[in-house]
Design an enzyme around this catalytic site. Structure first.
Site, PDB file in Angstrom:
ATOM      1  N   SER A  73       1.217  -0.902  -0.283  1.00  0.00           N
ATOM      2  CA  SER A  73      -0.007   0.020   0.000  1.00  0.00           C
ATOM      3  C   SER A  73       1.228   1.039   0.111  1.00  0.00           C
ATOM      4  O   SER A  73       1.721   1.487  -0.826  1.00  0.00           O
ATOM      5  CB  SER A  73      -0.827  -0.088   1.248  1.00  0.00           C
ATOM      6  N   ASP A 112      -1.525  13.948  14.505  1.00  0.00           N
ATOM      7  CA  ASP A 112      -1.264  15.014  13.487  1.00  0.00           C
ATOM      8  C   ASP A 112      -0.511  15.064  12.156  1.00  0.00           C
ATOM      9  O   ASP A 112      -0.768  16.023  10.879  1.00  0.00           O
ATOM     10  CB  ASP A 112      -0.806  16.036  14.069  1.00  0.00           C
ATOM     11  N   HIS A 121      -7.754  -5.469   0.380  1.00  0.00           N
ATOM     12  CA  HIS A 121      -6.514  -4.942   0.036  1.00  0.00           C
ATOM     13  C   HIS A 121      -5.232  -5.748   1.138  1.00  0.00           C
ATOM     14  O   HIS A 121      -4.037  -5.299   0.783  1.00  0.00           O
ATOM     15  CB  HIS A 121      -6.834  -3.272   0.701  1.00  0.00           C
TER      16      HIS A 121
END
Length: 259
Positions: A87, A178, A236
């Site tokens: 991925s 973040d 996936h």
């Protein structure tokens, strides 16, 4: 500026296999596969920046992430590797192959194409923010918080691998959420570098995944012209859903590569 990545190195001789996890994953997710591969070769499994036990740092571009991995290989005095990325980690691996092809003996890309993708993680980020705010005392409470935004239990179990016990005894996220959310556009972008990687390449895709469809193959061939395509009966997370079949195709490919 490159950062010092956390990694697991099994040691040994020969050209190592470097394993690069996907978004919100870590080297820990690959332990069962690494255990099998290390019987035959040296394996180096990395935690990318803002993941696992690696430092948190601003900037998730593929050029930056590739630079982190190449800096680690320099520090370990490893001139050339077999690269396996899943991925987002697959895009990091493709970036390394394009930016420093002389370092890549072979390339294995698991269920990703060398192109930009649309947004698809809003619910996941919301679930992780809910856990962050809820400060659960145990994994049962954490799962209940995740379930407010993510229905699939398998996905919740995967997300829960990013939890650790804090100083106050509460569970907390170990990832740089973040930083990941702040540069999400870079994660969805195409890999870094230009041109094609001509070296030996294997692309393993899931038949029930939308990440490497037949319509994407022309673009894939432009960047990875030597790619062999293997399709597994999986989604996936094919390495977790079909681990034996995944091991078999990887091992067969690596067995054909010179050391």
């Amino acid at each position: 500026m490159p950062i010092a990545l956390n990694y697991h190195d099994t040691g040994g001789d020969g050209t190592p296999l470097v394993v690069i996890h996907g978004l919100l994953g870590s080297a820990d997710n690959w332990r069962s596969h690494v255990k099998q591969w290390q019987a035959e070769r040296r394996v180096i499994a990395v935690d990318l920046r803002n993941h696992g036990r690696s430092p948190h740092a601003a900037g998730m571009t593929y050029e930056a992430q590739a630079g982190d991995v190449l800096t680690l290989l320099d520090r370990l005095d490893v001139p050339r590797v077999h690269l396996l990325g899943h991925s987002m980690g697959g895009k990091v691996a493709i970036s390394i192959a394009r930016l420093a092809s002389e370092r890549v003996a072979s390339l294995i890309v698991a269920d990703i194409a060398p192109q930009a993708y649309g947004h698809g993680h809003d619910a996941v980020f919301a679930a992780l923010r809910r856990v962050e705010a809820g400060r659960p005392a145990n994994r049962r409470e954490a799962d209940a918080l995740l379930a407010e935004h993510v229905e699939d239990r398998g996905t919740r179990l995967f997300l829960a691998t990013n939890l650790e016990r804090g100083e106050e005894g509460r569970l907390r996220l170990r990832i740089g959420l973040d930083e990941i959310e702040g540069d999400y556009e870079a994660i969805m972008a195409a890999p870094a570098g230009e041109g094609a990687f001509e070296g030996p390449t294997l692309v393993v895709r899931g038949a029930r995944s939308r990440y490497v469809t037949d319509a994407m193959l022309p673009v894939l061939r432009e960047v990875l012209p030597s790619a062999e395509i293997e399709t597994l009966d999986a989604g996936h997370w094919l390495h977790a859903e079909s681990p034996e079949a995944f091991q078999a195709v990887i091992n067969a490919f690596l067995a054909r590569q010179p050391e």
